[in-house]
Design a protein around this motif. Structure first.
Motif, mmCIF file in Angstrom:
data_model
loop_
_atom_site.group_PDB
_atom_site.id
_atom_site.type_symbol
_atom_site.label_atom_id
_atom_site.label_comp_id
_atom_site.label_asym_id
_atom_site.label_seq_id
_atom_site.Cartn_x
_atom_site.Cartn_y
_atom_site.Cartn_z
ATOM 1 N N GLY A 75 -17.045 -6.743 10.151
ATOM 2 C CA GLY A 75 -17.912 -6.148 9.152
ATOM 3 C C GLY A 75 -18.076 -6.999 7.906
ATOM 4 N N PRO A 76 -18.691 -6.418 6.865
ATOM 5 C CA PRO A 76 -18.993 -7.162 5.638
ATOM 6 C C PRO A 76 -17.770 -7.755 4.945
ATOM 7 C CG PRO A 76 -20.116 -5.034 5.638
ATOM 8 C CD PRO A 76 -19.208 -5.051 6.815
ATOM 9 N N LEU A 77 -16.626 -7.098 5.024
ATOM 10 C CA LEU A 77 -15.436 -7.643 4.364
ATOM 11 C C LEU A 77 -14.897 -8.855 5.118
ATOM 12 C CD1 LEU A 77 -13.603 -4.401 3.187
ATOM 13 C CD2 LEU A 77 -15.173 -5.896 1.916
ATOM 14 N N ALA A 78 -15.050 -8.888 6.429
ATOM 15 C CA ALA A 78 -14.670 -10.079 7.199
ATOM 16 C C ALA A 78 -15.620 -11.228 6.877
ATOM 17 C CB ALA A 78 -14.672 -9.780 8.693
ATOM 18 N N ASP A 79 -16.888 -10.900 6.606
ATOM 19 C CA ASP A 79 -17.868 -11.937 6.258
ATOM 20 C C ASP A 79 -17.481 -12.681 4.979
ATOM 21 O OD1 ASP A 79 -19.311 -11.134 8.472
ATOM 22 O OD2 ASP A 79 -20.792 -9.989 7.319
ATOM 23 N N ILE A 80 -16.738 -12.022 4.080
ATOM 24 C CA ILE A 80 -16.292 -12.685 2.849
ATOM 25 C C ILE A 80 -14.802 -13.052 2.916
ATOM 26 C CG2 ILE A 80 -18.104 -11.684 1.395
ATOM 27 C CD1 ILE A 80 -15.946 -9.712 0.310
ATOM 28 N N ALA A 81 -14.255 -13.058 4.142
ATOM 29 C CA ALA A 81 -12.868 -13.484 4.400
ATOM 30 C C ALA A 81 -11.844 -12.724 3.555
ATOM 31 C CB ALA A 81 -12.739 -14.986 4.197
ATOM 32 N N LEU A 82 -11.999 -11.409 3.465
ATOM 33 C CA LEU A 82 -11.085 -10.588 2.666
ATOM 34 C C LEU A 82 -9.688 -10.560 3.273
ATOM 35 C CD1 LEU A 82 -11.578 -7.420 0.783
ATOM 36 C CD2 LEU A 82 -10.001 -7.262 2.708
ATOM 37 N N ARG A 83 -8.705 -10.828 2.421
ATOM 38 C CA ARG A 83 -7.288 -10.690 2.787
ATOM 39 C C ARG A 83 -6.507 -10.421 1.517
ATOM 40 N NH1 ARG A 83 -7.981 -15.524 1.448
ATOM 41 N NH2 ARG A 83 -6.541 -17.208 1.186
ATOM 42 N N GLY A 84 -5.403 -9.726 1.633
ATOM 43 C CA GLY A 84 -4.604 -9.424 0.447
ATOM 44 C C GLY A 84 -3.484 -8.473 0.770
ATOM 45 N N HIS A 85 -3.082 -7.699 -0.231
ATOM 46 C CA HIS A 85 -1.969 -6.776 -0.046
ATOM 47 C C HIS A 85 -2.212 -5.498 -0.848
ATOM 48 C CE1 HIS A 85 -0.878 -8.647 -3.872
ATOM 49 N NE2 HIS A 85 -0.179 -7.561 -4.102
ATOM 50 N N PHE A 86 -1.392 -4.497 -0.548
ATOM 51 C CA PHE A 86 -1.478 -3.239 -1.276
ATOM 52 C C PHE A 86 -0.101 -2.811 -1.743
ATOM 53 C CE2 PHE A 86 -0.550 -1.840 3.004
ATOM 54 C CZ PHE A 86 0.244 -0.714 2.853
ATOM 55 N N VAL A 87 -0.105 -1.960 -2.772
ATOM 56 C CA VAL A 87 1.116 -1.406 -3.345
ATOM 57 C C VAL A 87 0.877 0.083 -3.575
ATOM 58 C CG1 VAL A 87 2.573 -1.363 -5.408
ATOM 59 C CG2 VAL A 87 1.778 -3.539 -4.494
ATOM 60 N N THR A 88 1.871 0.895 -3.211
ATOM 61 C CA THR A 88 1.826 2.319 -3.516
ATOM 62 C C THR A 88 2.955 2.609 -4.490
ATOM 63 O OG1 THR A 88 0.920 2.818 -1.339
ATOM 64 C CG2 THR A 88 1.907 4.651 -2.552
ATOM 65 N N ASP A 89 2.598 3.154 -5.655
ATOM 66 C CA ASP A 89 3.613 3.377 -6.690
ATOM 67 C C ASP A 89 4.374 4.681 -6.455
ATOM 68 O OD1 ASP A 89 2.050 5.503 -7.690
ATOM 69 O OD2 ASP A 89 1.252 4.313 -9.344
ATOM 70 N N GLU A 90 5.302 4.975 -7.354
ATOM 71 C CA GLU A 90 6.162 6.155 -7.197
ATOM 72 C C GLU A 90 5.389 7.472 -7.288
ATOM 73 O OE1 GLU A 90 6.380 4.822 -11.526
ATOM 74 O OE2 GLU A 90 6.502 3.835 -9.598
ATOM 75 N N TYR A 91 4.137 7.422 -7.766
ATOM 76 C CA TYR A 91 3.311 8.622 -7.848
ATOM 77 C C TYR A 91 2.404 8.786 -6.630
ATOM 78 C CZ TYR A 91 4.904 8.259 -12.632
ATOM 79 O OH TYR A 91 5.688 8.149 -13.747
ATOM 80 N N GLY A 92 2.469 7.824 -5.707
ATOM 81 C CA GLY A 92 1.642 7.868 -4.509
ATOM 82 C C GLY A 92 0.285 7.233 -4.674
ATOM 83 N N ASP A 93 0.031 6.574 -5.813
ATOM 84 C CA ASP A 93 -1.243 5.905 -6.045
ATOM 85 C C ASP A 93 -1.201 4.499 -5.445
ATOM 86 O OD1 ASP A 93 -2.249 8.083 -7.499
ATOM 87 O OD2 ASP A 93 -1.328 7.347 -9.347
#
Length: 110
Positions: A75-93
């Motif tokens: 999809g469109p995010l693969a077209d722009i070579a998207l890669r990275g990481h995520f973080v979930t804080d102690e509040y669940g955000d």
């Protein structure tokens, strides 16, 4: 029967951390490296997504996850070579920090 219960509990205990690492489904507002609005990322179960942006093609695709790392596979995010990481804080955000061929993106729950 009494042998099955401990085996089941062991299985759940071993697989729960891996399941908890998948990015949580939700709607995320995304900004570019300068803090300007990029669009809205809707993340669904099993890695399906929908991106609504005026800066790239709108559409659907799929991301994969390994631990806290995320990579667009189609999809469109693969077209722009998207890669990275995520973080979930102690509040669940949850928030994402991505690198792309058009610069960095940050996405956070709305």
């Amino acid at each position: 029967m009494t042998r099955i219960v401990p085996l089941f509990i062991s299985f759940v205990a071993l697989t729960a951390p891996a399941l908890a690492q998948f990015p949580p489904p939700g709607i995320y507002a995304c900004t570019n490296g300068q803090g300007a609005d990029f669009g809205t990322l809707s993340l669904f179960v099993a890695g399906d997504y929908d991106i609504a942006s005026d800066l790239i093609s709108r559409g659907q695709g799929q991301v994969t996850s390994s631990g806290d790392q995320v990579t667009a596979q189609s999809g469109p995010l693969a077209d722009i070579a998207l890669r990275g990481h995520f973080v979930t804080d102690e509040y669940g955000d949850t928030s994402f920090a991505f690198e792309t061929s058009i610069g960095p993106l940050t996405c956070a729950a709305r």
